[in-house]
Scaffold this motif. Structure first.
Motif, PDB file in Angstrom:
ATOM      1  N   ARG A  70       3.261   4.913 -10.999  1.00  0.00           N
ATOM      2  CA  ARG A  70       2.864   5.744 -12.103  1.00  0.00           C
ATOM      3  C   ARG A  70       1.435   5.426 -12.499  1.00  0.00           C
ATOM      4  N   GLY A  71       0.714   6.417 -12.877  1.00  0.00           N
ATOM      5  CA  GLY A  71      -0.645   6.157 -13.344  1.00  0.00           C
ATOM      6  C   GLY A  71      -1.673   6.244 -12.237  1.00  0.00           C
ATOM      7  N   GLY A  72      -1.234   6.554 -11.059  1.00  0.00           N
ATOM      8  CA  GLY A  72      -2.217   6.701 -10.001  1.00  0.00           C
ATOM      9  C   GLY A  72      -2.438   5.393  -9.266  1.00  0.00           C
ATOM     10  N   ILE A  73      -3.149   5.519  -8.178  1.00  0.00           N
ATOM     11  CA  ILE A  73      -3.374   4.360  -7.331  1.00  0.00           C
ATOM     12  C   ILE A  73      -4.387   3.430  -7.986  1.00  0.00           C
ATOM     13  N   LYS A  74      -4.054   2.167  -7.972  1.00  0.00           N
ATOM     14  CA  LYS A  74      -4.940   1.209  -8.595  1.00  0.00           C
ATOM     15  C   LYS A  74      -5.950   0.710  -7.580  1.00  0.00           C
ATOM     16  N   LEU A  75      -7.171   1.034  -7.826  1.00  0.00           N
ATOM     17  CA  LEU A  75      -8.219   0.699  -6.874  1.00  0.00           C
ATOM     18  C   LEU A  75      -8.331  -0.802  -6.674  1.00  0.00           C
ATOM     19  N   HIS A  76      -8.327  -1.537  -7.738  1.00  0.00           N
ATOM     20  CA  HIS A  76      -8.524  -2.978  -7.654  1.00  0.00           C
ATOM     21  C   HIS A  76      -7.443  -3.633  -6.818  1.00  0.00           C
ATOM     22  N   LYS A  77      -6.231  -3.315  -7.127  1.00  0.00           N
ATOM     23  CA  LYS A  77      -5.146  -3.964  -6.407  1.00  0.00           C
ATOM     24  C   LYS A  77      -5.168  -3.596  -4.939  1.00  0.00           C
ATOM     25  N   ASN A  78      -5.407  -2.346  -4.659  1.00  0.00           N
ATOM     26  CA  ASN A  78      -5.431  -1.931  -3.262  1.00  0.00           C
ATOM     27  C   ASN A  78      -6.591  -2.557  -2.520  1.00  0.00           C
ATOM     28  N   LEU A  79      -7.693  -2.739  -3.200  1.00  0.00           N
ATOM     29  CA  LEU A  79      -8.822  -3.401  -2.556  1.00  0.00           C
ATOM     30  C   LEU A  79      -8.433  -4.818  -2.187  1.00  0.00           C
ATOM     31  N   LEU A  80      -7.797  -5.508  -3.111  1.00  0.00           N
ATOM     32  CA  LEU A  80      -7.392  -6.883  -2.833  1.00  0.00           C
ATOM     33  C   LEU A  80      -6.386  -6.937  -1.692  1.00  0.00           C
ATOM     34  N   VAL A  81      -5.481  -6.019  -1.699  1.00  0.00           N
ATOM     35  CA  VAL A  81      -4.485  -6.005  -0.626  1.00  0.00           C
ATOM     36  C   VAL A  81      -5.177  -5.761   0.709  1.00  0.00           C
ATOM     37  N   SER A  82      -6.156  -4.898   0.702  1.00  0.00           N
ATOM     38  CA  SER A  82      -6.838  -4.622   1.957  1.00  0.00           C
ATOM     39  C   SER A  82      -7.615  -5.846   2.418  1.00  0.00           C
ATOM     40  N   LEU A  83      -8.135  -6.615   1.493  1.00  0.00           N
ATOM     41  CA  LEU A  83      -8.847  -7.831   1.887  1.00  0.00           C
ATOM     42  C   LEU A  83      -7.876  -8.829   2.509  1.00  0.00           C
ATOM     43  N   VAL A  84      -6.713  -8.896   1.947  1.00  0.00           N
ATOM     44  CA  VAL A  84      -5.710  -9.802   2.511  1.00  0.00           C
ATOM     45  C   VAL A  84      -5.330  -9.338   3.909  1.00  0.00           C
ATOM     46  N   LEU A  85      -5.191  -8.058   4.039  1.00  0.00           N
ATOM     47  CA  LEU A  85      -4.861  -7.489   5.343  1.00  0.00           C
ATOM     48  C   LEU A  85      -5.921  -7.877   6.356  1.00  0.00           C
ATOM     49  N   ARG A  86      -7.146  -7.765   5.942  1.00  0.00           N
ATOM     50  CA  ARG A  86      -8.237  -8.078   6.842  1.00  0.00           C
ATOM     51  C   ARG A  86      -8.193  -9.544   7.237  1.00  0.00           C
ATOM     52  N   SER A  87      -7.983 -10.391   6.262  1.00  0.00           N
ATOM     53  CA  SER A  87      -7.910 -11.823   6.577  1.00  0.00           C
ATOM     54  C   SER A  87      -6.765 -12.100   7.534  1.00  0.00           C
ATOM     55  N   ALA A  88      -5.647 -11.504   7.239  1.00  0.00           N
ATOM     56  CA  ALA A  88      -4.477 -11.762   8.089  1.00  0.00           C
ATOM     57  C   ALA A  88      -4.736 -11.264   9.492  1.00  0.00           C
ATOM     58  N   ARG A  89      -5.382 -10.133   9.556  1.00  0.00           N
ATOM     59  CA  ARG A  89      -5.675  -9.596  10.879  1.00  0.00           C
ATOM     60  C   ARG A  89      -6.575 -10.532  11.645  1.00  0.00           C
ATOM     61  N   GLN A  90      -7.592 -11.035  10.956  1.00  0.00           N
ATOM     62  CA  GLN A  90      -8.527 -11.915  11.643  1.00  0.00           C
ATOM     63  C   GLN A  90      -7.827 -13.155  12.165  1.00  0.00           C
ATOM     64  N   ILE A 136       0.841  -1.184   0.000  1.00  0.00           N
ATOM     65  CA  ILE A 136       0.000   0.000   0.000  1.00  0.00           C
ATOM     66  C   ILE A 136       0.876   1.233   0.000  1.00  0.00           C
ATOM     67  N   TYR A 137       1.911   1.161   0.759  1.00  0.00           N
ATOM     68  CA  TYR A 137       2.824   2.291   0.816  1.00  0.00           C
ATOM     69  C   TYR A 137       3.420   2.573  -0.550  1.00  0.00           C
ATOM     70  N   ASN A 138       3.814   1.529  -1.220  1.00  0.00           N
ATOM     71  CA  ASN A 138       4.438   1.710  -2.524  1.00  0.00           C
ATOM     72  C   ASN A 138       3.451   2.146  -3.588  1.00  0.00           C
ATOM     73  N   SER A 139       2.200   1.830  -3.373  1.00  0.00           N
ATOM     74  CA  SER A 139       1.237   2.117  -4.436  1.00  0.00           C
ATOM     75  C   SER A 139       1.111   3.608  -4.671  1.00  0.00           C
ATOM     76  N   ARG A 140       1.456   4.369  -3.662  1.00  0.00           N
ATOM     77  CA  ARG A 140       1.287   5.809  -3.828  1.00  0.00           C
ATOM     78  C   ARG A 140       2.272   6.398  -4.814  1.00  0.00           C
ATOM     79  N   VAL A 141       3.384   5.709  -5.010  1.00  0.00           N
ATOM     80  CA  VAL A 141       4.360   6.289  -5.929  1.00  0.00           C
ATOM     81  C   VAL A 141       4.289   5.655  -7.307  1.00  0.00           C
TER      82      VAL A 141
END
Lengths: 447, 322
Positions: free
Chosen positions: B25-45, B18-23
């Motif tokens: 090119r082309g802007g932040i990719k919504l799809h990829k960040n959504l997936l990463v956040s889902l993984v984060l959530r699973s890992a957290r759980q 997520i940190y790297n996504s900000r830099v």
């Protein structure tokens, strides 16, 4: 299928073979036109290269025509959105051909934000014999003009001209992931992560939003649109896939806004396969209607599935592309490979489906015989007329001589984009910055 | 146990992405960040469901992400730990602006940190409208400080005035930025929504997770004080901002233990100088507000003391990488 190697191209480099991979040369989309005569490729640098199939030589009636470069043009340039301070990549995400309606060819190409309609025309004659101008176009000395002549068209070297006819801009806030031309040949749709817009090919200053899944509160966002396509025959139907692995078939006759699907195709998740990455690998990266319009093909990270439009509960067929990667999902997550978006393709008769994988492998599945084959697109196999040898990935156990072990797969060599000729057994495979075109010489069963 | 370690590792990898996504090119990719956040959530759980309290790095005294949480609870139960500054509190506050008490609670001595806020924070604090932004600004602060390679307090302070101002812009945009349905005019500008300017865009997006976590780790009090109370109602507009892919993680992330991950984030921001100091707020100058005592969100300490953490490769790898 005895696929023979027909030709190989290095689109972006004239002359010497490329030793270095220039990021701008990475092919990002491949698409045959409706007759298969033309093949368009788009790359990360915003260029489009069109290949044309040479007519079959009369001298060797059995040899098939090869594809040669027909035209190259810069479709999109990098842009900067000043309001958001974001750079807009020039990478061509998708190219779609319009059905040919006159002597010219037209295609739509899109990057993340802007779709463009290009018209490709040929000029092989030019007028000669003007009265007032000479051959170079300079005005003649009138005193030398003693008689009038009618200019005539004389043949000239073929010149292919490409011109942008329409620019469909500012329709999308999010990144466009797919475009699809309607069977009515008048409209097309473009889809981004959260919205799908319907455009008329002749109108660039407005579009109709037909799907909007953006939640009122972005924190409630749970899924995005990943791909969409119009039905090949029914101009009112289209399908879109989501990151959750579901497909929604929508009917534009039902309502102006198709947020409510007509059919929802979803397969219940297998609880035994649950992992941290279940959601990622269930995200559909590509959806394609069959030529018949009866089926849909979807690709997620590990499988390709064939769906019957009449059955929403589960796919008709599921094929494992590279199930041996299931135990490596964590590493693939780390190196970002798990986010790779593979495409899939039908053959002309909808009996074989194809998709790419890693290590420059691509897979074909025969739906009738249930056989599958793994082939490799590499320079080693690029001797002209060479027959591709099936490859095998061994996952432990007995290892045959030419097998590749899972651990030695090269994950930087991925085949994301593939295309199948609409009627013949000719396939185009994009391997990073190389384009391979293979043709089936002998129509035999796959081994 | 292995699941916990793996979950931990996945969390750190996800945050890096997520940190790297900000830099990118082309802007932040919504799809990829959504997936990463889902993984984060699973890992957290997974991390939280494993009944192994020893690994619960008692973060900020149970920042109540979900309102029911008692502020004072140790992070033994579900998460609370990860608290995030404005978010958990503010988030609870967003939908119900009339609970300013909640945000204050977690930051024990929240008043103090506020009081100790630097001059930089005063400016934003002065403007209620900016308080919300300041939260983002604060988050942005460490990053900018890190970007400047600044380990000095000045760096931290500098970050704040800029960020809030930058962050302020989104709210100034017309809220009618939503495109129209039906015959949406695709004319230029028609679709220009209330888009956050670059820095603000980046701060929420990249790590919508990160900043929040840090908050709980004690950033809470942080400069700009507790933005929640004063800024609650103003947070709403920002939530509608486009392209904040990291945001969806907030829902899930708010319950995550802040402990080590927040530490990791602040470590990113402070160039790890905090690792070496024992005093609270350590080297994280920009986190002046970081209260000592109850928070015990001392990255240096936690990272060094917890044997488990010490042995965990991803953490040391991340630290070494920086």
């Amino acid at each position: 299928m005895g696929l023979s190697f027909l030709s190989k191209h290095l689109p972006m480099q004239e002359g010497q073979p490329q030793v270095q991979k220039t990021p701008a040369d990475i092919i990002s989309t491949v698409e045959f036109n409706h007759t298969g005569e033309l093949l368009a490729t788009g790359d990360k640098g915003g260029r489009v290269v069109i290949f044309q199939r040479e007519p079959e030589s009369k001298n060797a009636p059995h040899s098939q025509g090869e594809y040669d470069v027909y035209s190259t043009f810069q479709s999109h340039e990098p842009e900067f959105d000043y309001l958001k301070s974001l750079e807009i990549e020039e990478k061509i995400n998708k190219i779609k051909w319009l059905p040919q309606q006159n002597a010219a060819h037209s295609l739509l190409s899109t990057n993340d934000k802007t779709i463009k309609l290009w018209k490709i025309t040929e000029r092989d004659k030019r007028p000669e014999g003007y009265n007032l101008k000479d051959e170079e176009g300079k005005l003649k000395d009138l005193s030398t003009v003693t008689s009038l002549q009618v200019p005539v068209l004389k043949p000239m070297d073929l010149m292919v001209e490409v011109s942008p006819r329409r620019v469909f801009a500012n329709g999308h806030t999010y990144h466009i992931n797919s475009i699809s031309v309607n069977s009515d040949c008048e409209t097309y749709m473009s889809a981004d992560d959260l919205r799908i817009n319907l455009w008329h090919l002749a109108v660039t200053d407005r579009s109709f939003n037909i799907v909007d899944i953006k939640p009122a509160n972005m924190e409630d966002l749970t899924e995005v649109i990943t791909a969409s396509e119009f039905h090949p025959h029914h101009c009112n139907l289209f399908v879109y896939s989501s990151s959750k692995g579901s497909l929604r078939l929508c009917d534009m006759r039902a309502a102006a806004l198709c947020d409510k699907h007509s059919k929802l195709f979803e397969e219940p998740e297998d609880p035994s396969n649950r992992s941290f990455f279940s959601e990622i690998i269930s995200s559909v990266s590509d959806v394609k209607f069959s030529h018949s319009g009866r089926y849909m093909l979807t690709r997620d990270y590990l499988t390709v599935k064939v769906w019957d439009l009449n059955m929403e509960a589960r796919p008709l067929e599921t094929y494992q592309v590279h199930d041996y990667l299931r135990s490596k999902l964590c590493s693939l997550y780390e190196n970002d490979c798990i986010f790779d978006k593979f495409e899939c393709a039908w053959n002309g008769s909808d009996s074989v489906i194809m998709t790419g994988a890693y290590n420059n492998f691509f897979r074909m599945f025969d739906r009738n015989t249930k056989r599958d084959v793994t082939l490799e697109a590499s320079r080693e196999s690029s001797k002209p007329r060479a027959v591709l040898k099936p490859r095998r990935v061994c996952v432990g156990g007995k290892r045959r001589r030419d097998d590749i072990s899972v651990d030695s797969l090269d994950f930087t060599k991925k085949i994301l984009h593939t295309a199948w000729h609409p009627t013949e057994n000719i396939i185009a495979i994009a391997a990073t910055n190389n384009l391979y075109i293979f043709q089936d010489k002998v129509n035999s069963d796959m081994h | 146990m292995e699941f916990k370690l793996e979950a931990h590792r996945i969390v750190s990898i996800s945050l890096g992405k997520i940190y790297n996504s900000r830099v990118q090119r082309g802007g932040i990719k919504l799809h990829k960040n959504l997936l990463v956040s889902l993984v984060l959530r699973s890992a957290r759980q997974v991390y939280l469901s494993d009944p192994c309290p020893g690994l619960y790095l008692a973060g900020p005294a149970g920042t109540p992400a979900p309102p029911p949480q008692q502020p004072g609870e140790p992070a033994a139960g579900p998460p609370a730990g990860w608290g995030e500054p404005p978010p958990p509190a503010a988030r609870a506050a967003w939908p119900e602006p009339e609970r300013p008490a909640v945000p204050d609670a977690p930051w024990v001595g929240g008043a103090e940190p506020t009081a100790t806020v630097t001059g930089a924070a005063d400016a934003p604090q002065g403007r209620a409208a900016d308080a919300a932004e300041a939260a983002w600004g604060r988050v942005e602060g460490p990053r900018e400080a890190a970007a400047r390679g600044a380990g000095s307090p000045a760096g931290g302070s500098d970050a704040f005035p800029e960020a809030p101002q930058a962050a302020r812009r989104p709210c100034a945009c017309p809220s009618g930025g939503e495109d129209r349905r039906g015959a949406a005019a695709a004319s230029p500008g028609a679709d220009r929504r209330c888009a956050p300017p670059p820095s603000a865009d980046e701060s929420p997006a990249p790590p919508a997770v990160c900043p929040r976590k840090r908050g709980a780790a004690g950033v809470g009090g942080g400069p700009a004080g507790c933005p929640a109370p004063g800024s609650t109602p103003l947070k709403k507009p920002r939530r509608n901002l486009e392209e904040q892919p990291g945001r969806e993680e907030d829902d899930g992330a708010e319950e995550m233990e802040t402990g080590n991950v927040a530490n990791l984030i602040s470590i990113f921001g402070s160039s790890f100088s905090g690792l070496l100091r024992k005093s609270s707020g350590g080297g994280r100058e920009e986190e002046e507000g970081e209260e000592s005592g109850p928070e015990a969100a001392e990255p240096g300490q936690i990272c060094c003391d917890k044997p488990v953490l010490r042995d965990m490769n991803p953490w040391s790898t991340a630290i070494v990488a920086f």
